[in-house]
Design a protein around this motif. Structure first.
Motif, PDB file in Angstrom:
ATOM      1  N   SER A 143       0.825  -1.201   0.000  1.00 54.24           N
ATOM      2  CA  SER A 143       0.000   0.000   0.000  1.00 54.24           C
ATOM      3  C   SER A 143       0.866   1.260   0.000  1.00 54.24           C
ATOM      4  CB  SER A 143      -0.912   0.012   1.232  1.00 54.24           C
ATOM      5  OG  SER A 143      -0.130   0.232   2.395  1.00 54.24           O
ATOM      6  N   THR A 144       0.259   2.371  -0.383  1.00 57.04           N
ATOM      7  CA  THR A 144       0.992   3.642  -0.349  1.00 57.04           C
ATOM      8  C   THR A 144       1.301   4.032   1.087  1.00 57.04           C
ATOM      9  OG1 THR A 144      -1.079   4.896  -0.434  1.00 57.04           O
ATOM     10  CG2 THR A 144       0.026   4.475  -2.525  1.00 57.04           C
ATOM     11  N   GLY A 145       0.419   3.704   2.010  1.00 53.11           N
ATOM     12  CA  GLY A 145       0.681   3.987   3.423  1.00 53.11           C
ATOM     13  C   GLY A 145       1.912   3.246   3.917  1.00 53.11           C
ATOM     14  N   ASN A 146       2.065   2.010   3.460  1.00 51.41           N
ATOM     15  CA  ASN A 146       3.236   1.224   3.831  1.00 51.41           C
ATOM     16  C   ASN A 146       4.501   1.870   3.274  1.00 51.41           C
ATOM     17  OD1 ASN A 146       4.952  -0.770   4.704  1.00 51.41           O
ATOM     18  ND2 ASN A 146       4.090  -2.382   3.447  1.00 51.41           N
ATOM     19  N   VAL A 147       4.448   2.356   2.040  1.00 54.26           N
ATOM     20  CA  VAL A 147       5.602   3.020   1.441  1.00 54.26           C
ATOM     21  C   VAL A 147       5.963   4.261   2.259  1.00 54.26           C
ATOM     22  CG1 VAL A 147       6.420   4.314  -0.580  1.00 54.26           C
ATOM     23  CG2 VAL A 147       5.202   2.161  -0.888  1.00 54.26           C
ATOM     24  N   LYS A 148       4.958   5.034   2.650  1.00 52.37           N
ATOM     25  CA  LYS A 148       5.223   6.255   3.419  1.00 52.37           C
ATOM     26  C   LYS A 148       5.853   5.930   4.769  1.00 52.37           C
ATOM     27  CE  LYS A 148       1.447   8.767   1.246  1.00 52.37           C
ATOM     28  NZ  LYS A 148       0.126   9.374   1.461  1.00 52.37           N
ATOM     29  N   SER A 149       5.326   4.938   5.466  1.00 51.69           N
ATOM     30  CA  SER A 149       5.889   4.604   6.778  1.00 51.69           C
ATOM     31  C   SER A 149       7.283   4.003   6.640  1.00 51.69           C
ATOM     32  CB  SER A 149       4.952   3.670   7.552  1.00 51.69           C
ATOM     33  OG  SER A 149       4.844   2.423   6.907  1.00 51.69           O
ATOM     34  N   GLN A 150       7.493   3.166   5.623  1.00 51.06           N
ATOM     35  CA  GLN A 150       8.821   2.586   5.404  1.00 51.06           C
ATOM     36  C   GLN A 150       9.827   3.673   5.019  1.00 51.06           C
ATOM     37  OE1 GLN A 150       9.877  -0.524   5.953  1.00 51.06           O
ATOM     38  NE2 GLN A 150       7.861  -1.213   6.593  1.00 51.06           N
ATOM     39  N   THR A 151       9.376   4.669   4.272  1.00 45.44           N
ATOM     40  CA  THR A 151      10.251   5.782   3.912  1.00 45.44           C
ATOM     41  C   THR A 151      10.669   6.545   5.159  1.00 45.44           C
ATOM     42  OG1 THR A 151       9.192   6.015   1.738  1.00 45.44           O
ATOM     43  CG2 THR A 151      10.431   7.912   2.547  1.00 45.44           C
ATOM     44  N   ALA A 152       9.710   6.864   6.013  1.00 45.64           N
ATOM     45  CA  ALA A 152      10.027   7.610   7.234  1.00 45.64           C
ATOM     46  C   ALA A 152      10.992   6.825   8.118  1.00 45.64           C
ATOM     47  CB  ALA A 152       8.742   7.932   7.989  1.00 45.64           C
ATOM     48  N   ARG A 153      10.717   5.552   8.298  1.00 45.90           N
ATOM     49  CA  ARG A 153      11.596   4.723   9.136  1.00 45.90           C
ATOM     50  C   ARG A 153      12.976   4.560   8.501  1.00 45.90           C
ATOM     51  NH1 ARG A 153       6.840   0.834   9.572  1.00 45.90           N
ATOM     52  NH2 ARG A 153       5.683   1.667  11.347  1.00 45.90           N
ATOM     53  N   GLY A 154      13.001   4.356   7.208  1.00 48.28           N
ATOM     54  CA  GLY A 154      14.270   4.198   6.509  1.00 48.28           C
ATOM     55  C   GLY A 154      15.127   5.449   6.577  1.00 48.28           C
ATOM     56  N   LEU A 155      14.507   6.622   6.384  1.00 46.85           N
ATOM     57  CA  LEU A 155      15.255   7.878   6.486  1.00 46.85           C
ATOM     58  C   LEU A 155      15.785   8.082   7.898  1.00 46.85           C
ATOM     59  CD1 LEU A 155      13.095  10.275   4.271  1.00 46.85           C
ATOM     60  CD2 LEU A 155      15.404   9.428   3.789  1.00 46.85           C
ATOM     61  N   ALA A 156      14.961   7.739   8.900  1.00 43.10           N
ATOM     62  CA  ALA A 156      15.410   7.873  10.290  1.00 43.10           C
ATOM     63  C   ALA A 156      16.607   6.958  10.546  1.00 43.10           C
ATOM     64  CB  ALA A 156      14.267   7.549  11.249  1.00 43.10           C
ATOM     65  N   ALA A 157      16.549   5.723  10.059  1.00 38.69           N
ATOM     66  CA  ALA A 157      17.659   4.783  10.244  1.00 38.69           C
ATOM     67  C   ALA A 157      18.907   5.265   9.515  1.00 38.69           C
ATOM     68  CB  ALA A 157      17.255   3.392   9.752  1.00 38.69           C
ATOM     69  N   LEU A 158      18.736   5.804   8.318  1.00 42.11           N
ATOM     70  CA  LEU A 158      19.863   6.305   7.537  1.00 42.11           C
ATOM     71  C   LEU A 158      20.491   7.512   8.234  1.00 42.11           C
ATOM     72  CD1 LEU A 158      21.482   5.928   4.923  1.00 42.11           C
ATOM     73  CD2 LEU A 158      19.836   7.427   3.793  1.00 42.11           C
ATOM     74  N   ARG A 159      19.662   8.434   8.707  1.00 42.53           N
ATOM     75  CA  ARG A 159      20.177   9.607   9.433  1.00 42.53           C
ATOM     76  C   ARG A 159      20.950   9.179  10.678  1.00 42.53           C
ATOM     77  NH1 ARG A 159      14.743  11.871   8.449  1.00 42.53           N
ATOM     78  NH2 ARG A 159      14.963  13.240   6.658  1.00 42.53           N
ATOM     79  N   LYS A 160      20.402   8.212  11.408  1.00 45.85           N
ATOM     80  CA  LYS A 160      21.050   7.742  12.629  1.00 45.85           C
ATOM     81  C   LYS A 160      22.423   7.155  12.305  1.00 45.85           C
ATOM     82  CE  LYS A 160      20.511   4.661  16.541  1.00 45.85           C
ATOM     83  NZ  LYS A 160      19.801   3.511  17.077  1.00 45.85           N
TER      84      LYS A 160
END
Length: 171
Positions: A143-160
């Motif tokens: 789903s698009t919602g899944n893409v949005k949440s995975q994007t947010a989590r992925g960016l947070a992990a990458l930033r960390k």
């Protein structure tokens, strides 16, 4: 089709257009506050009216129907526009950032390996391949919602990981 190649209702529609386009444009202007956009709204609404013209039975109620089309077209554009419409400013557009330094690319690539696979896939599709949320969801079968949440989590992990010093532990 008439001998001139037009539809049989072209003459009736042309008379209506000539008589009412100015009034409809005024209504559109009051809705959007921009004459150029009002012209676009009016043209879109009149195109829709032309398509519906042969099905219209009560031609004495055309003004209300045409006004309704203008308003609905305006509302539909505004629902979409918050995410799709360019905002015009007096500032020049941003210039591309250019190629990052090779060492930065290596750090980002290495930090990306620390991001969980699904989140990494979303980040690569969204930011490397420049796919939209919808296109990314179609590729991943989610789903698009899944893409949005995975994007947010992925960016947070990458930033960390980058804040920790990337894959090189504090460089």
């Amino acid at each position: 089709m008439t001998p001139t190649g037009g539809a049989p209702w072209d003459a009736d529609f042309s008379r209506y257009f000539a008589a009412r386009a100015h009034t409809l444009r005024g209504t559109a202007y009051l809705l959007c506050g921009d004459w150029h956009r009002a012209e676009d709204l009016t043209q879109t609404a009149l195109t829709k009216l032309y398509v519906a013209w042969p099905r219209l039975v009560q031609h004495d109620m055309l003004d209300g129907y045409a006004r309704k089309i203008v308003v609905r077209t305006f509302l539909a554009e505004n629902r979409r526009s918050w995410r799709r419409r360019e905002q015009l400013t007096h500032e020049p557009p941003e210039q591309p950032a250019g190629e990052p330094e090779p060492e930065h690319r290596v750090l980002v690539r290495e930090a990306l390996t620390a991001v969980p696979p699904k989140q990494r896939a979303v980040l690569v599709l969204r930011y490397w391949n420049d796919l939209s949320v919808e296109q990314t969801a179609a590729v991943l079968g989610c789903s698009t919602g899944n893409v949005k949440s995975q994007t947010a989590r992925g960016l947070a992990a990458l930033r960390k990981k980058l804040a920790e010093g990337g894959a090189h532990g504090g460089r």
